[in-house]
Write an enzyme that holds these catalytic residues in place. Structure first.
Site, mmCIF file in Angstrom:
data_model
loop_
_atom_site.group_PDB
_atom_site.id
_atom_site.type_symbol
_atom_site.label_atom_id
_atom_site.label_comp_id
_atom_site.label_asym_id
_atom_site.label_seq_id
_atom_site.Cartn_x
_atom_site.Cartn_y
_atom_site.Cartn_z
ATOM 1 N N ASP A 52 79.001 76.761 60.521
ATOM 2 C CA ASP A 52 79.729 76.940 61.775
ATOM 3 C C ASP A 52 80.780 75.855 62.035
ATOM 4 O O ASP A 52 81.926 76.194 62.363
ATOM 5 C CB ASP A 52 78.736 77.017 62.940
ATOM 6 C CG ASP A 52 79.421 77.231 64.265
ATOM 7 O OD1 ASP A 52 79.559 78.397 64.681
ATOM 8 O OD2 ASP A 52 79.828 76.236 64.900
ATOM 9 N N ALA A 69 80.913 80.261 66.280
ATOM 10 C CA ALA A 69 81.272 81.191 65.209
ATOM 11 C C ALA A 69 80.050 81.997 64.778
ATOM 12 O O ALA A 69 80.140 83.208 64.534
ATOM 13 C CB ALA A 69 81.859 80.436 64.023
ATOM 14 N N ASP A 70 78.906 81.336 64.686
ATOM 15 C CA ASP A 70 77.658 82.033 64.354
ATOM 16 C C ASP A 70 77.314 83.063 65.421
ATOM 17 O O ASP A 70 76.931 84.201 65.116
ATOM 18 C CB ASP A 70 76.505 81.036 64.248
ATOM 19 C CG ASP A 70 76.515 80.254 62.944
ATOM 20 O OD1 ASP A 70 77.177 80.689 61.991
ATOM 21 O OD2 ASP A 70 75.858 79.205 62.882
ATOM 22 N N ILE A 71 77.417 82.667 66.671
ATOM 23 C CA ILE A 71 77.015 83.547 67.774
ATOM 24 C C ILE A 71 77.933 84.766 67.848
ATOM 25 O O ILE A 71 77.465 85.905 67.995
ATOM 26 C CB ILE A 71 77.008 82.765 69.094
ATOM 27 C CG1 ILE A 71 75.882 81.717 69.070
ATOM 28 C CG2 ILE A 71 76.828 83.699 70.279
ATOM 29 C CD1 ILE A 71 75.962 80.689 70.165
ATOM 30 N N SER A 98 77.086 87.137 65.111
ATOM 31 C CA SER A 98 75.862 87.909 65.362
ATOM 32 C C SER A 98 76.156 89.153 66.190
ATOM 33 O O SER A 98 75.540 90.205 65.988
ATOM 34 C CB SER A 98 74.825 87.032 66.080
ATOM 35 O OG SER A 98 75.137 86.843 67.448
#
Length: 373
Positions: free
Chosen positions: A138, A166-168, A171
């Site tokens: 991230d 960025a991860d969230i 998802s």
């Protein structure tokens, strides 16, 4: 009935982006089977702080799942996996590009086992391009997407967002992609492969910043709590803390001038339009701060409410979790695990009129469901 009831997800992912996506699918009723190496393959389990021996980081992304272990480097275990694939709807993994092919478990092979399978591959940079083989973390994605360049103090260094944004965001695209692919499968009967990249997601989420550059050649600047296009639209000081004020329209600016007892600002040649206010933003902010510092946050919040100007207190995480709005929306949930007890979490934000999202399973212990699947 849950909307994704009878949908089976094989979750081969680790860390945050893809696991959060599969958790959200589990919230909507999918049976999510988390598959890890017998010795564990998710470093997130090792990240503190811990409660009853469980990583709170891991707990944040793994409710509503079952857990089994398979060593996919062994032929016999790969055959077990293929048997699961034959009765599954979705595979979600975030191995490095090419790793699934090395195992003989790439989409073209799994499609032979189950033509209706939907395979989502989440990687740092996607299946193609010069960085396809690079791992994606991230902070690296935040740095390379330009996000850090427009985040932080005006005279400070580029700064990452305080959560793995960025991860969230990725998802959420996992869920969007799966739902769309399921709908298309309803129409065609066929599954498909989804190539989802953290870099692509974060770059596509730069919104007005990238639009300004692509269409007007305008390079957005790092402005701290200010806005690239609007003024006043930032944090201001109060007696007892900070408050965010967003005067995003001409009418809201006029109302703000009335609220601050500065009606003359409306006709001030420096502030008559948003463009002019942006040109004199620091001066305007200084003038507003001289006034806002005379009252407490709650006093200003009530005045902003009365004048219908967007604003809010700058809260700590603890204050946000204890806020009356959080409690009124019943956003904090609990689920019990037979070994490590109660797990608290922020509920799925979707609130349906005809659906009550269920939280059936606490984040599982490694291999917890080996004997039941």
């Amino acid at each position: 009935m849950q909307p994704l009831e009878n949908i089976r997800v094989l979750d081969l992912s680790r860390v945050l982006a893809a696991p959060t996506g599969t958790m959200l699918l589990g919230d909507l009723g999918a049976e999510v089977i988390r598959i890890e190496h017998p010795e564990g393959s998710d470093s997130m389990r090792e990240w503190g702080p811990f409660v009853n021996g469980q990583s709170t980081y891991y707990l944040s992304a793994n409710r509503n799942k079952k857990s089994i272990t398979l060593d996919l480097k062994l032929e016999s275990e790969r055959e077990k996996f293929k048997k699961l694939v034959s009765d599954a709807d979705i595979i979600i993994e975030n191995f490095k590009t090419g790793d699934m092919k090395k195992l003989g478990l790439h989409y073209e092979e799994l499609q032979k086992v189950n033509p209706r399978i939907i395979h989502v591959a989440v990687t740092g940079f996607g299946q193609t391009g010069p960085l396809a083989s690079e791992p994606g973390f991230d902070p690296v994605i935040q740095a390379m997407s330009g996000l850090m360049d427009v985040t932080g103090a005006i005279d400070g260094e580029p700064t990452r967002v305080g959560i793995p944004i960025a991860d969230i965001l990725t998802s959420h695209y996992v869920v969007i992609g799966v739902l769309a692919a399921l709908r298309q499968r309803d129409l065609t009967g066929n599954g498909q492969f989804i190539d989802l990249s953290l870099f692509d997601v974060q770059l596509s989420s730069m919104a007005n910043v990238t639009s300004a550059y692509l269409n007007a050649g305008y390079v957005s600047k790092r402005l701290g709590n200010q806005h690239n296009n609007i003024a006043p639209y930032q944090v201001f000081k109060c007696k007892d803390g900070l408050i965010m004020i967003c005067a995003g329209t001409e009418l809201q600016f006029i109302k703000l001038c009335m609220l601050l007892n500065k009606p003359e600002w409306v006709q001030d040649e420096r502030f008559k339009t948003n463009v002019l206010r942006k040109n004199h933003e620091n001066l305007l902010a200084e003038m507003i701060n001289e006034i806002t510092v005379t009252k407490n946050r709650d006093e200003w919040l009530q005045l902003l409410h009365d004048y219908k100007i967007p604003g809010g207190q700058v809260l700590t995480v603890a204050e946000a979790l204890e806020h009356p709005q959080t409690k009124a929306r019943h956003l904090i949930g609990e689920v019990e695990h037979p070994v490590y007890g109660t797990v608290k979490f922020i509920k799925n934000p979707l609130q349906y009129s005809e659906l009550n999202i269920q939280y059936k399973y606490a984040p599982p212990i490694l291999g917890e469901h080996n004997d039941s699947l």
